[in-house]
Design a protein around this motif. Structure first.
Motif, PDB file in Angstrom:
ATOM      1  N   LEU A 123      -0.669   6.484   6.743  1.00  0.00           N
ATOM      2  CA  LEU A 123      -1.989   5.857   6.842  1.00  0.00           C
ATOM      3  C   LEU A 123      -2.883   6.571   7.848  1.00  0.00           C
ATOM      4  O   LEU A 123      -4.080   6.775   7.603  1.00  0.00           O
ATOM      5  CB  LEU A 123      -1.832   4.380   7.242  1.00  0.00           C
ATOM      6  CG  LEU A 123      -3.130   3.584   7.448  1.00  0.00           C
ATOM      7  CD1 LEU A 123      -3.964   3.573   6.176  1.00  0.00           C
ATOM      8  CD2 LEU A 123      -2.824   2.152   7.908  1.00  0.00           C
ATOM      9  N   ALA A 177      -4.466   9.717   6.504  1.00  0.00           N
ATOM     10  CA  ALA A 177      -5.600   9.401   5.627  1.00  0.00           C
ATOM     11  C   ALA A 177      -6.831   9.037   6.457  1.00  0.00           C
ATOM     12  O   ALA A 177      -7.966   9.410   6.114  1.00  0.00           O
ATOM     13  CB  ALA A 177      -5.231   8.249   4.693  1.00  0.00           C
ATOM     14  N   VAL A 180      -5.471   6.168   0.295  1.00  0.00           N
ATOM     15  CA  VAL A 180      -4.712   4.926   0.340  1.00  0.00           C
ATOM     16  C   VAL A 180      -4.873   4.184  -0.983  1.00  0.00           C
ATOM     17  O   VAL A 180      -6.001   4.035  -1.483  1.00  0.00           O
ATOM     18  CB  VAL A 180      -5.190   4.020   1.494  1.00  0.00           C
ATOM     19  CG1 VAL A 180      -4.322   2.763   1.578  1.00  0.00           C
ATOM     20  CG2 VAL A 180      -5.170   4.769   2.816  1.00  0.00           C
ATOM     21  N   VAL A 190       1.993   1.441   7.032  1.00  0.00           N
ATOM     22  CA  VAL A 190       2.001   2.265   5.819  1.00  0.00           C
ATOM     23  C   VAL A 190       2.262   3.722   6.220  1.00  0.00           C
ATOM     24  O   VAL A 190       1.435   4.309   6.936  1.00  0.00           O
ATOM     25  CB  VAL A 190       0.648   2.166   5.089  1.00  0.00           C
ATOM     26  CG1 VAL A 190       0.711   2.917   3.755  1.00  0.00           C
ATOM     27  CG2 VAL A 190       0.227   0.720   4.883  1.00  0.00           C
ATOM     28  N   ASP A 202       1.569   2.876  11.332  1.00  0.00           N
ATOM     29  CA  ASP A 202       2.052   4.040  10.590  1.00  0.00           C
ATOM     30  C   ASP A 202       3.311   4.573  11.270  1.00  0.00           C
ATOM     31  O   ASP A 202       3.244   5.191  12.337  1.00  0.00           O
ATOM     32  CB  ASP A 202       0.971   5.128  10.560  1.00  0.00           C
ATOM     33  CG  ASP A 202       1.382   6.346   9.745  1.00  0.00           C
ATOM     34  OD1 ASP A 202       2.569   6.447   9.366  1.00  0.00           O
ATOM     35  OD2 ASP A 202       0.517   7.204   9.492  1.00  0.00           O
ATOM     36  N   ILE A 246       0.383   5.901   0.176  1.00  0.00           N
ATOM     37  CA  ILE A 246      -0.511   7.041   0.391  1.00  0.00           C
ATOM     38  C   ILE A 246      -0.186   8.136  -0.631  1.00  0.00           C
ATOM     39  O   ILE A 246       0.986   8.464  -0.854  1.00  0.00           O
ATOM     40  CB  ILE A 246      -0.356   7.613   1.816  1.00  0.00           C
ATOM     41  CG1 ILE A 246      -0.461   6.498   2.871  1.00  0.00           C
ATOM     42  CG2 ILE A 246      -1.412   8.705   2.060  1.00  0.00           C
ATOM     43  CD1 ILE A 246      -1.765   5.761   2.889  1.00  0.00           C
ATOM     44  N   LYS A 271      -7.574   2.393  -5.427  1.00  0.00           N
ATOM     45  CA  LYS A 271      -7.875   3.080  -4.168  1.00  0.00           C
ATOM     46  C   LYS A 271      -8.528   2.118  -3.181  1.00  0.00           C
ATOM     47  O   LYS A 271      -9.425   1.350  -3.540  1.00  0.00           O
ATOM     48  CB  LYS A 271      -8.815   4.277  -4.397  1.00  0.00           C
ATOM     49  CG  LYS A 271      -8.997   5.141  -3.138  1.00  0.00           C
ATOM     50  CD  LYS A 271      -9.662   6.474  -3.455  1.00  0.00           C
ATOM     51  CE  LYS A 271     -11.161   6.313  -3.644  1.00  0.00           C
ATOM     52  NZ  LYS A 271     -11.848   6.076  -2.349  1.00  0.00           N
ATOM     53  N   LEU A 276       0.832  -1.197   0.000  1.00  0.00           N
ATOM     54  CA  LEU A 276       0.000   0.000   0.000  1.00  0.00           C
ATOM     55  C   LEU A 276       0.869   1.250   0.000  1.00  0.00           C
ATOM     56  O   LEU A 276       2.011   1.227   0.466  1.00  0.00           O
ATOM     57  CB  LEU A 276      -0.914   0.013   1.230  1.00  0.00           C
ATOM     58  CG  LEU A 276      -1.823  -1.205   1.441  1.00  0.00           C
ATOM     59  CD1 LEU A 276      -2.632  -1.033   2.730  1.00  0.00           C
ATOM     60  CD2 LEU A 276      -2.749  -1.425   0.254  1.00  0.00           C
TER      61      LEU A 276
END
Length: 487
Positions: free
Chosen positions: A308, A311, A269, A305, A293, A264, A279, A262
């Motif tokens: 993350l 988001a 994401v 990620v 994260d 961003i 997405k 994944l």
């Protein structure tokens, strides 16, 4: 009656009056619910049943149904499975289900309050110190609105039947409760090993869990999304519950991803695919808060990620379960569950709490230190049965060590009376016969936007070592199929 005659496979079975035995009223009398099932199992010769047992083990091995045990080395093991199922009547199940759902709803309201107005703290029901000192409380979640208002989309409530015949909750699990894949796999393995075993019992299905989980995930999609794309994120193949992660993704028909899959972009994401970025709207995460994260939490994490959480804060992705839920399944919060249920739902608890002493309270600490031999001591933030001390199993030297550990950090420990977990007939390989072993039950509750679901069954966990009260697989436990009878 001829059907009740005890044959060799049950010949050494001895009930203990201290514990509620789920199969036998006494050494010879079978409970009505188990009559037909006992007749079937009792007709097997030892050698024949041994072959069936090996067939079930082979089925688990071929399906890759394993778990990891972390000690000095990491060991992968086939999940132990016992062929004799636990039966729950429709009336019993109604009680368990309504109690589990009640607790899940109350905990969700508690989480919303704790991360918003904190009214339960202002009203003096739960002390602020308990929240602020919790390792699982996330300041970053303050004021955030999770899609659909749901924090604990998935809850695992562990219940036991005590010697008084009543059900009690041992703990609530709402971070990443595991084990549901074994519920479904147990049912499949039993059907394969013993043809016709369900003929006399109208049993509720368990294979519908995944479709309900997917519907729950879709119900909490971000605003403005019509058809959400959902994934399961896993720490990877070396995680203890990796089989479950892959099983759930496959059975829901969605992708299983790792953090590296994944990325961003502009606080949205995306998943890398050979056809270009896709997405992602809803992530069922099986990665702990600290690692989701590295930009927001543990900077050394390679599992999550980067970006993350940003988001998530923007409302562009839903995380299932929400970050910060661990503050509510802290075992110290468990002590306040009756008050939490009453405060938010204005209802009396349906399921009993086990009386619990929290060692941060001076009087209760003094009692625990003086009575460790009669208590179970648990760390508030561990899972998998790790760190538990059962007082009547400890030597004098071990008791003194436990006391020293508690004194060093009283906030970290609770203590409970040693509960008399019910016993259930379990086939013991070494002895080639059935003997009573202690069991508990983990139920699985799903909460979504205008949708709720409790799996009609659950994971019956069994302590395979004689006299052991810890049922976790990491501590040598196994499991059974769980039958909830239809009306």
């Amino acid at each position: 009656m001829e059907s009740k005659k005890i044959l060799p496979i049950f010949s050494s079975y001895k009930t203990n009056p201290v514990f509620y035995d789920e199969i036998f009223k006494n050494d010879k009398e079978i409970r009505d619910t188990y009559g037909e099932l006992f007749k079937l199992f009792n007709e097997y010769k030892v050698d024949d049943f041994k072959l069936l047992n090996e067939k079930a083990k082979l089925s688990f091995l071929n399906q890759g149904i394993t778990f990891q045990v972390y000690d000095k080395t990491t060991v992968e093991k086939v999940f132990p499975f016992d062929l004799f199922p636990k039966i729950i009547t429709a009336d019993e199940w109604d009680h368990i289900e309504s109690g589990a759902l009640q607790r899940s709803k109350a905990l969700n309201l508690f989480l919303y309050d704790v991360y918003h107005k904190k009214q339960i703290i202002k009203d003096g029901i739960v002390p602020i110190e308990l929240i602020s000192s919790s390792e699982n409380y996330l300041d970053q979640m303050n004021g955030l609105e999770p899609p659909g208002g749901i924090y604990n989309h998935i809850s695992g409530t562990d219940v036991i039947k005590h010697s008084d015949g009543e059900y009690y909750v041992l703990e609530d699990n709402i971070r990443c409760p595991s084990g549901v894949s074994y519920v479904v796999s147990n049912r499949v393995a039993l059907k394969r090993a013993m043809f016709g075993v369900f003929n006399n019992y109208p049993t509720c299905p368990v294979a519908n869990y995944s479709e309900n989980l997917l519907e729950i995930m879709q119900s909490v999609k971000p605003a403005g999304v019509d058809i959400p794309t959902c994934v399961v994120i896993t720490p990877g193949i070396y995680n203890s519950a990796y089989y479950e992660h892959s099983f759930l993704a496959k059975s829901m028909g969605i992708e299983l991803v790792e953090g590296r899959d994944l990325f961003i972009e502009k606080d949205f994401v995306y998943m890398k695919t050979i056809y270009g970025p896709v997405k992602i709207d809803v992530i069922y995460r099986r990665i702990d808060d600290a690692f989701i994260d590295p930009l927001e939490f543990n900077p050394d994490s390679v599992l999550g990620v980067p970006g993350l959480f940003a988001a998530y804060k923007k409302g562009n992705v839903t995380l299932v379960n929400a970050p910060g839920t661990g503050v509510a399944d802290d075992k110290a919060i468990y002590t306040y569950m009756p008050q939490i249920i009453k405060y938010y739902l204005n209802e009396e608890p349906i399921l009993n709490n086990v009386h619990t002493y929290h060692c941060s309270r001076p009087k209760e600490l003094a009692y625990v230190l003086d009575n460790i031999d009669k208590l179970v001591v648990k760390p508030v933030d561990e899972s998998g049965g790790y760190g538990i001390s059962i007082g009547n199993k400890l030597t004098k030297e071990e008791i003194e060590k436990v006391k020293a550990v508690i004194k060093e950090n009283p906030r970290k420990y609770i203590a409970q009376p040693i509960m008399a977990l019910s016993t259930h007939a379990t086939f013991i390989d070494e002895k080639q016969c059935f003997e009573p072993r202690h069991v508990d039950l983990r139920t699985f509750t799903l909460l979504g936007k205008d949708k709720e679901f409790v799996l009609k069954g659950g994971l019956t966990r069994v302590a395979l070592k004689e006299g052991n009260l810890i049922v976790n697989s990491s501590q040598g436990g196994g499991s059974k199929d769980t039958w909830v009878l239809k009306r």
